[in-house]
Design an enzyme around this catalytic site. Structure first.
Site, PDB file in Angstrom:
ATOM      1  N   CYS A 111      -0.924  -2.764   0.278  1.00 53.85           N
ATOM      2  CA  CYS A 111      -1.182  -3.347   1.590  1.00 53.85           C
ATOM      3  C   CYS A 111      -2.520  -4.088   1.624  1.00 53.85           C
ATOM      4  O   CYS A 111      -2.706  -5.067   0.917  1.00 53.85           O
ATOM      5  CB  CYS A 111      -1.083  -2.255   2.655  1.00 53.85           C
ATOM      6  SG  CYS A 111      -0.984  -2.827   4.354  1.00 53.85           S
ATOM      7  N   HIS A 112      -3.489  -3.628   2.415  1.00 55.26           N
ATOM      8  CA  HIS A 112      -4.806  -4.248   2.508  1.00 55.26           C
ATOM      9  C   HIS A 112      -5.791  -3.694   1.481  1.00 55.26           C
ATOM     10  O   HIS A 112      -6.910  -4.188   1.374  1.00 55.26           O
ATOM     11  CB  HIS A 112      -5.391  -4.053   3.914  1.00 55.26           C
ATOM     12  CG  HIS A 112      -4.747  -4.897   4.965  1.00 55.26           C
ATOM     13  ND1 HIS A 112      -3.508  -4.618   5.478  1.00 55.26           N
ATOM     14  CD2 HIS A 112      -5.180  -6.021   5.589  1.00 55.26           C
ATOM     15  CE1 HIS A 112      -3.199  -5.530   6.389  1.00 55.26           C
ATOM     16  NE2 HIS A 112      -4.189  -6.395   6.476  1.00 55.26           N
TER      17      HIS A 112
END
Length: 186
Positions: A111-112
């Site tokens: 994800c991030h």
């Protein structure tokens, strides 16, 4: 499934991690036989994030002050927006991440979480994926960004979002089992 007995994996996280991105990889690693430690900036507990709200608290096993990469066979980085943004501003966290690359150990980020890899300056020339909103950040860090559910590049495992967790977890377990990758570089 690979047997990860005698393998120890660090999950580096702080408040605001995407809950499923910590909980599910931790479970997959433990089911494969690995010892998993949640490593954080502080003692006590850290809180997850789920569907736009604060979620469950998770016990911190070790702080960054208590560990080094030599204690672990691999590193896993959960995403969420808040968690990697806090960690990438902490020199010890960035140094901890970079040390796994310097020692050619598997690193997984979802994800991030690749924001933290960009800050550690370990993405140049690497194939990676991430949440699509940080694609430009990842490319600016020198990576070749791919829109795939899981990308593996010499011990670096990345995925886009919680929807990719089944593929991410399978590759995470596989890469931890394989161990050091001579082409894993910082």
């Amino acid at each position: 499934m690979e047997n990860l007995e005698k393998k120890t994996v660090a999950i580096l996280a702080t408040d605001g991690f995407e809950e499923s991105e910590l909980k599910e990889p931790k479970k997959a690693l433990e089911e494969a036989g690995s010892d998993v430690h949640i490593v954080s900036l502080k003692t006590g507990e850290i809180k997850g994030w789920d569907n736009g709200n604060w979620s469950n608290a998770y016990k911190v096993d070790k702080t960054l002050d208590e560990v080094s990469q030599s204690n672990y066979n691999a590193l896993m980085l959960p995403g969420g927006v808040i968690n990697p943004d806090i960690l990438r501003r902490n020199d010890k966290a960035v140094g901890f991440v970079k040390s796994f690359f310097e020692n050619k150990k598997p690193v997984a980020a979802i994800c991030h979480a690749p924001w933290l890899l960009a800050e550690a300056d370990v993405l140049k020339g690497r194939k990676v994926t991430s949440y699509n909103s940080i694609k430009t950040d990842i490319e600016n860090a020198g990576a070749h960004w791919l829109d795939e559910e899981v990308v593996v590049d010499e011990g670096l495992i990345t995925s886009r979002s919680p929807e990719d967790l089944p593929a991410f977890n399978a590759k995470l377990v596989e890469e931890v089992y394989e161990g050091k990758h001579e082409m894993q570089t910082a």
